[in-house]
Design an enzyme around this catalytic site. Structure first.
Site, PDB file in Angstrom:
ATOM      1  N   GLU A   1       0.888  -1.181   0.000  1.00 41.24           N
ATOM      2  CA  GLU A   1       0.000   0.000   0.000  1.00 41.24           C
ATOM      3  C   GLU A   1       0.912   1.213   0.000  1.00 41.24           C
ATOM      4  OE1 GLU A   1      -3.223   0.158  -0.187  1.00 41.24           O
ATOM      5  OE2 GLU A   1      -3.821  -1.909   0.144  1.00 41.24           O
TER       6      GLU A   1
ATOM      7  N   CYS B   1      -2.325   9.562   2.372  1.00 42.10           N
ATOM      8  CA  CYS B   1      -1.931   8.987   1.081  1.00 42.10           C
ATOM      9  C   CYS B   1      -2.930   9.298  -0.023  1.00 42.10           C
ATOM     10  CB  CYS B   1      -1.771   7.475   1.220  1.00 42.10           C
ATOM     11  SG  CYS B   1      -3.247   6.653   1.827  1.00 42.10           S
TER      12      CYS B   1
HETATM   13  P1  NAD Z   1       7.171   5.543   7.757  1.00 37.07           P
HETATM   14  O1  NAD Z   1       8.450   6.317   7.729  1.00 37.07           O
HETATM   15  O2  NAD Z   1       6.403   5.451   9.009  1.00 37.07           O
HETATM   16  O3  NAD Z   1       7.517   4.093   7.200  1.00 37.07           O
HETATM   17  C1  NAD Z   1       6.520   3.116   7.049  1.00 37.07           C
HETATM   18  C2  NAD Z   1       6.928   1.856   7.767  1.00 37.07           C
HETATM   19  O4  NAD Z   1       8.061   1.310   7.104  1.00 37.07           O
HETATM   20  C3  NAD Z   1       7.329   2.071   9.216  1.00 37.07           C
HETATM   21  O5  NAD Z   1       6.756   1.057  10.015  1.00 37.07           O
HETATM   22  C4  NAD Z   1       8.830   1.953   9.172  1.00 37.07           C
HETATM   23  O6  NAD Z   1       9.371   1.448  10.364  1.00 37.07           O
HETATM   24  C5  NAD Z   1       9.028   0.966   8.063  1.00 37.07           C
HETATM   25  N1  NAD Z   1      10.330   1.060   7.436  1.00 37.07           N
HETATM   26  C6  NAD Z   1      11.022   2.176   7.142  1.00 37.07           C
HETATM   27  N2  NAD Z   1      12.184   1.842   6.553  1.00 37.07           N
HETATM   28  C7  NAD Z   1      12.205   0.488   6.466  1.00 37.07           C
HETATM   29  C8  NAD Z   1      13.126  -0.453   5.941  1.00 37.07           C
HETATM   30  N3  NAD Z   1      14.265  -0.082   5.370  1.00 37.07           N
HETATM   31  N4  NAD Z   1      12.800  -1.760   6.010  1.00 37.07           N
HETATM   32  C9  NAD Z   1      11.640  -2.141   6.558  1.00 37.07           C
HETATM   33  N5  NAD Z   1      10.730  -1.302   7.063  1.00 37.07           N
HETATM   34  C10 NAD Z   1      11.008   0.000   7.011  1.00 37.07           C
HETATM   35  O7  NAD Z   1       6.166   6.078   6.708  1.00 37.07           O
HETATM   36  P2  NAD Z   1       6.405   6.739   5.334  1.00 37.07           P
HETATM   37  O8  NAD Z   1       7.028   5.773   4.405  1.00 37.07           O
HETATM   38  O9  NAD Z   1       6.970   8.099   5.487  1.00 37.07           O
HETATM   39  O10 NAD Z   1       4.825   6.894   4.968  1.00 37.07           O
HETATM   40  C11 NAD Z   1       4.401   7.799   4.091  1.00 37.07           C
HETATM   41  C12 NAD Z   1       4.132   7.126   2.762  1.00 37.07           C
HETATM   42  O11 NAD Z   1       3.178   6.103   2.952  1.00 37.07           O
HETATM   43  C13 NAD Z   1       3.548   8.054   1.744  1.00 37.07           C
HETATM   44  O12 NAD Z   1       4.113   7.778   0.488  1.00 37.07           O
HETATM   45  C14 NAD Z   1       2.093   7.683   1.741  1.00 37.07           C
HETATM   46  O13 NAD Z   1       1.403   7.979   0.563  1.00 37.07           O
HETATM   47  C15 NAD Z   1       2.154   6.219   1.997  1.00 37.07           C
HETATM   48  N6  NAD Z   1       0.915   5.729   2.568  1.00 37.07           N
HETATM   49  C16 NAD Z   1       0.185   4.863   1.825  1.00 37.07           C
HETATM   50  C17 NAD Z   1      -1.028   4.405   2.308  1.00 37.07           C
HETATM   51  C18 NAD Z   1      -1.862   3.437   1.525  1.00 37.07           C
HETATM   52  O14 NAD Z   1      -2.786   2.887   2.084  1.00 37.07           O
HETATM   53  N7  NAD Z   1      -1.565   3.180   0.263  1.00 37.07           N
HETATM   54  C19 NAD Z   1      -1.485   4.831   3.556  1.00 37.07           C
HETATM   55  C20 NAD Z   1      -0.695   5.706   4.278  1.00 37.07           C
HETATM   56  C21 NAD Z   1       0.502   6.143   3.775  1.00 37.07           C
END
Ligand code: NAD
Length: 486
Positions: free
Chosen positions: A229, A263
């Site tokens: 997602e 998102c």
């Molecule tokens: P974040 O930084 O919280 O990371 C998401 C998760 O990934 C966290 O649990 C983090 O610990 C984990 N993570 C980070 N680096 C990692 C790695 N190298 N290996 C494994 N896990 C790792 O969140 P973010 O990425 O900044 O979230 C924002 C993004 O998420 C935006 O692009 C947004 O559009 C997207 N998003 C999508 C949805 C959807 O339903 N499609 C919903 C919410 C957010």
């Protein structure tokens, strides 16, 4: 408790959390083997417990969100993080009997006699759920609904950016569910990376496309099926007849949800060139008249960290330096590092090479691109990555349908934005760079189920004809099929 900034940067000290993760997974695997196919009644009970858990932690959820975001509207917590998933659990419970029912499939009686074929949705087993910071409850407990409905065990890993929400989630999940059914592990990036190396029966990742790629690679190493997602730039295309107060209210209203940190927020708008100024005027009027003092009020969610706030300010600085027309819809003064609230800013007709047109904005900037012909707006969308959602505003149903037919996105809304994500009955997910797979509703139930195809032998079939040594029985089946043309 450590601050969000400190926690987010912590990558070491995860050894204990990683050891706990392995224990939790082993416990859940053993649990799954003892009860691999929970009954309808058991699943109903789990969904009821999940809804009750959310409803009974209202004030704690509100407080944890405020602590992590600096400011978080309590009513947004109620509507999106509590009532949203609680309603989704009720919907799943209502549908569950039909979702679980084996689905009969055709089995030609000439060949299979009275044998029966059906698809039996079967629990996959132990599922991992990696959660981002922007909706710490809706994106952890939300997909948990379809995972539990499908009969699975689940381990949740919240984001290191939301330590207060993570701690509360762990506490309330452990108070509600047996740990071999649902558990929460909390830690930094070391834990996050270890989480992706577990041989899950299914892994859900919600977050950025960049990390999504890493997750997909790690999952591929173990052939773990993965639902991604992800994010991207969700456009709103406004046709000439829709530049009015109502459309602008929908766009700005969606942008102000979590102050753009969503998102399926409207990432940018496409507006007829001659109506660009009218759009900007309507947006300014809306904020002045309907949301006075928004960006310093407790209706405005803070940026999750100073780094995230800085990123938004840097994007605006770049736009100004390039001579763009940048219009904050309010005067916010200096950024308060404790609350990290920012006003919504329009950027009128920015060039495509600016960071705010290249990256997902994920904050309170609304680029408003001008177009001359609708075809040009559609071509602009189709030239980019396929978005998680697309919004079209038009008074003409046929025109809106035409835009939907000529574009591709994970979800879509007509004359509104992001509402599809609130409906428990609609599948939710992306396509291409915005993700793959779905949760919510029956599609979510199917995503987390193994669609086992089952044949039950009856009588008077010809199946022995298929086994060597081939003789008259096989000849008769082949002759009959060729004579019949199939
Ligand atoms: P974040 O930084 O919280 O990371 C998401 C998760 O990934 C966290 O649990 C983090 O610990 C984990 N993570 C980070 N680096 C990692 C790695 N190298 N290996 C494994 N896990 C790792 O969140 P973010 O990425 O900044 O979230 C924002 C993004 O998420 C935006 O692009 C947004 O559009 C997207 N998003 C999508 C949805 C959807 O339903 N499609 C919903 C919410 C957010």
């Amino acid at each position: 408790m450590a601050s969000t900034e400190t926690q987010a940067m912590t990558t070491g000290d995860d050894d204990a959390a990683i050891a706990e993760l392995y224990e939790v997974v082993e416990r859940q695997r053993a649990g799954f083997l003892t009860d691999p196919f929970p009954s309808l009644a058991e699943r109903h009970e789990l969904l009821g417990a999940l809804a009750g858990m959310l409803m009974s932690h209202r004030s704690q959820i509100q407080e944890a969100l405020s602590s992590d975001f600096g400011v978080h509207p309590p009513l947004a917590a109620d509507l999106i993080e509590i009532l949203g998933p609680a309603g989704r659990a009720v919907y799943a419970a209502e549908q569950l009997e039909s979702w679980m029912a084996p689905e009969p499939r055709a089995a030609d009686p000439a060949l299979y006699g009275s044998g029966r074929a059906f698809v039996q949705p079967q629990p996959k087993g132990v599922i991992g759920n990696i959660v981002p910071w922007n909706f710490p409850f809706d994106l952890s407990v939300g997909p948990l609904i379809e995972m539990l409905a499908a009969g699975n065990r689940v381990v949740i890993k919240p984001s290191e950016y939301t330590p207060a929400c993570a701690e509360l989630l762990q506490e309330m999940v452990r108070a509600t569910f047996d740990r071999d059914r649902v558990d929460v592990v909390v830690g930094g990036l070391g834990l996050a990376r270890a989480f992706t190396r577990v041989r899950w029966d299914h892994l859900l990742y919600t977050g950025s496309p960049a990390i999504g790629r890493e997750i997909a690679k790690a999952a591929a190493e173990q052939l773990v099926p993965v639902t991604l997602e992800l994010g991207g730039k969700c456009p709103a295309i406004l046709t000439a007849d829709s530049i009015d107060a109502e459309s602008v209210k929908q766009v700005i209203g969606t942008k102000s949800l979590k102050n753009g940190q969503m998102c399926i927020s409207v990432d940018y708008c496409l507006v007829p060139r001659e109506q660009l100024e009218e759009f900007a005027r309507l947006a300014a009027d809306h904020v002045r008249e309907s949301m006075p003092g928004y960006c310093t009020s407790d209706s405005c969610t803070g940026m999750i960290s100073s780094r995230h706030a800085q990123r938004i300010e840097t994007m605006l600085d770049e736009a100004r330096a390039r001579g763009c027309d940048v219009r904050p819809l309010e005067d916010a003064g200096e950024l308060d590092p404790a609350t990290r609230q920012l006003p919504i800013s329009l950027v009128l007709d920015p060039p495509d090479d600016l960071a705010l047109m290249q990256e997902e904005v994920f904050g309170p900037i609304l680029p408003v691109k001008a177009y001359d012909e609708l075809d040009e707006a559609i071509a602009h969308v189709n030239a980019g990555e396929r978005p998680l959602a697309l919004y079209v505003f038009s008074k003409q149903e046929a025109l809106a349908e035409d835009v939907l037919r000529r574009t591709t996105s994970g979800g879509a809304c007509v004359n509104s934005a992001a509402v599809h994500g609130a409906l428990a009955s609609l599948p939710f997910g992306g396509i291409g760079q915005s993700g793959s797979g779905r949760h919510h509703g029956v599609e979510g139930f199917r995503e987390f189920s193994n669609p086992r195809g089952v044949f039950v032998r009856g009588e008077e079939d010809l199946i022995e004809a298929f086994a060597p040594s081939y003789g008259p029985a096989a000849q008769a089946v082949a002759d009959a099929a060729f004579a019949g043309g199939a």
